[in-house]
Enzyme design. Structure first.
Site, PDB file in Angstrom:
ATOM      1  CB  ALA A   1      -0.921  -0.006   1.215  1.00  0.00           C
TER       2      ALA A   1
ATOM      3  N   GLY B   1       0.017  -5.171   1.453  1.00  0.00           N
ATOM      4  CA  GLY B   1      -1.207  -5.293   0.678  1.00  0.00           C
ATOM      5  C   GLY B   1      -1.031  -6.067  -0.609  1.00  0.00           C
TER       6      GLY B   1
ATOM      7  CD  GLU C   1      -3.089  -7.743   3.816  1.00  0.00           C
ATOM      8  OE1 GLU C   1      -3.711  -7.981   4.861  1.00  0.00           O
ATOM      9  OE2 GLU C   1      -2.752  -6.593   3.471  1.00  0.00           O
TER      10      GLU C   1
ATOM     11  CD  GLU D   1       0.968  -5.937   6.259  1.00  0.00           C
ATOM     12  OE1 GLU D   1       0.214  -6.059   5.289  1.00  0.00           O
ATOM     13  OE2 GLU D   1       1.658  -6.890   6.713  1.00  0.00           O
TER      14      GLU D   1
END
Length: 255
Positions: free
Chosen positions: A65, A110, A113, A133
């Protein structure tokens, strides 16, 4: 529909969605994440027999992200950001046909993910993947705490999440995160071959098989808890230090 940072291309009944921000290692900002969700929706609405997800360029699948955007979010804003990421990952996971992530290069946070939301994952030999993260002072917020243990087991998932471990392609395959690893210069051909093989299978039976498998992990309570917890970490000293350190390209100093 067309988007500035996402491409949707067709080859017969195979839809390929490409995150197209190679200058930013295909990192997901709001515009790109929304476009990704819309592209996945359009592919489904047009009855794609297979969905292929990949990143533009040679360096990254999706590096993660956009940290510069995330670092100053309030708890409420972070909650909305987490909801958006969950919506897109859920749309990929629930896509009515098989989905394939082509992980060539970096897939962190992300990006990891989004790859895990796909049914199958191919890794290039140079791929690196992980839920990193923790060093930003937060937790995976787009389904990682739930999907990673399913794929690699609880012990490995906790090591990856607690320590921010990044797995090379060979290790990712050994742990079950990649289904196969191919040389960098062969990944495009292998992705096309696998997609064509899937597209040739009976679509109603494939969808039924996918739905049946999903029944084993259909409880959404864990995903809901993750969304709430992700947002609550914004504004904490950990999150502020972790993300400021990332943007400033230094090691964080957590108190």
């Amino acid at each position: 529909m067309t988007w500035d940072t996402v491409k949707l291309e067709w080859s017969d009944d195979i839809a390929t969605v490409t995150v197209d921000r190679p200058d930013a290692l295909n990192a997901l900002n709001v515009e790109t994440l929304e476009a990704l969700g819309e592209a996945v929706g359009e592919a489904g609405a047009n009855d794609a027999r297979v969905l292929v997800l990949r990143g533009a360029g040679d360096d990254a699948f999706i590096a993660g992200a956009d940290i510069a955007y995330m670092k100053d979010l309030s708890t409420t804003e972070a909650q909305a950001w987490g909801e958006l990421g969950h919506d897109v990952a859920d749309a990929i996971e629930r896509f009515p046909a098989p989905t394939v992530a082509v992980v060539d290069g970096y897939a962190f946070g992300g990006g990891c993910e989004m790859a895990m939301a796909c049914d199958l994952r191919i890794g290039s030999e140079s791929a690196l993947i992980g839920n990193t993260e923790i060093d930003l002072g937060i937790i995976p917020g787009w389904g990682g705490t739930q999907r990673l243990p399913r794929l690699v087991g609880e012990e490995t998932a906790k090591r990856m999440i607690f320590l921010g471990q990044r797995l090379d392609a060979e290790t990712a395959a050994e742990e079950g995160l990649f289904g196969e690893v191919v040389p960098d210069d062969e990944i495009d051909d292998r992705a096309a071959e696998l997609a064509a093989e899937l597209a040739a299978k009976p679509p109603f039976a494939l969808r039924a098989a996918k739905d049946a498998i999903a029944q084993g992990y259909s409880d959404v309570s864990g995903l809901d808890y993750e969304k709430r917890t992700f947002g609550s970490l914004f504004g904490t000293p950990d999150q502020r230090e972790g993300m400021e350190a990332f943007v400033e390209n230094r090691e964080p100093e957590f108190q």
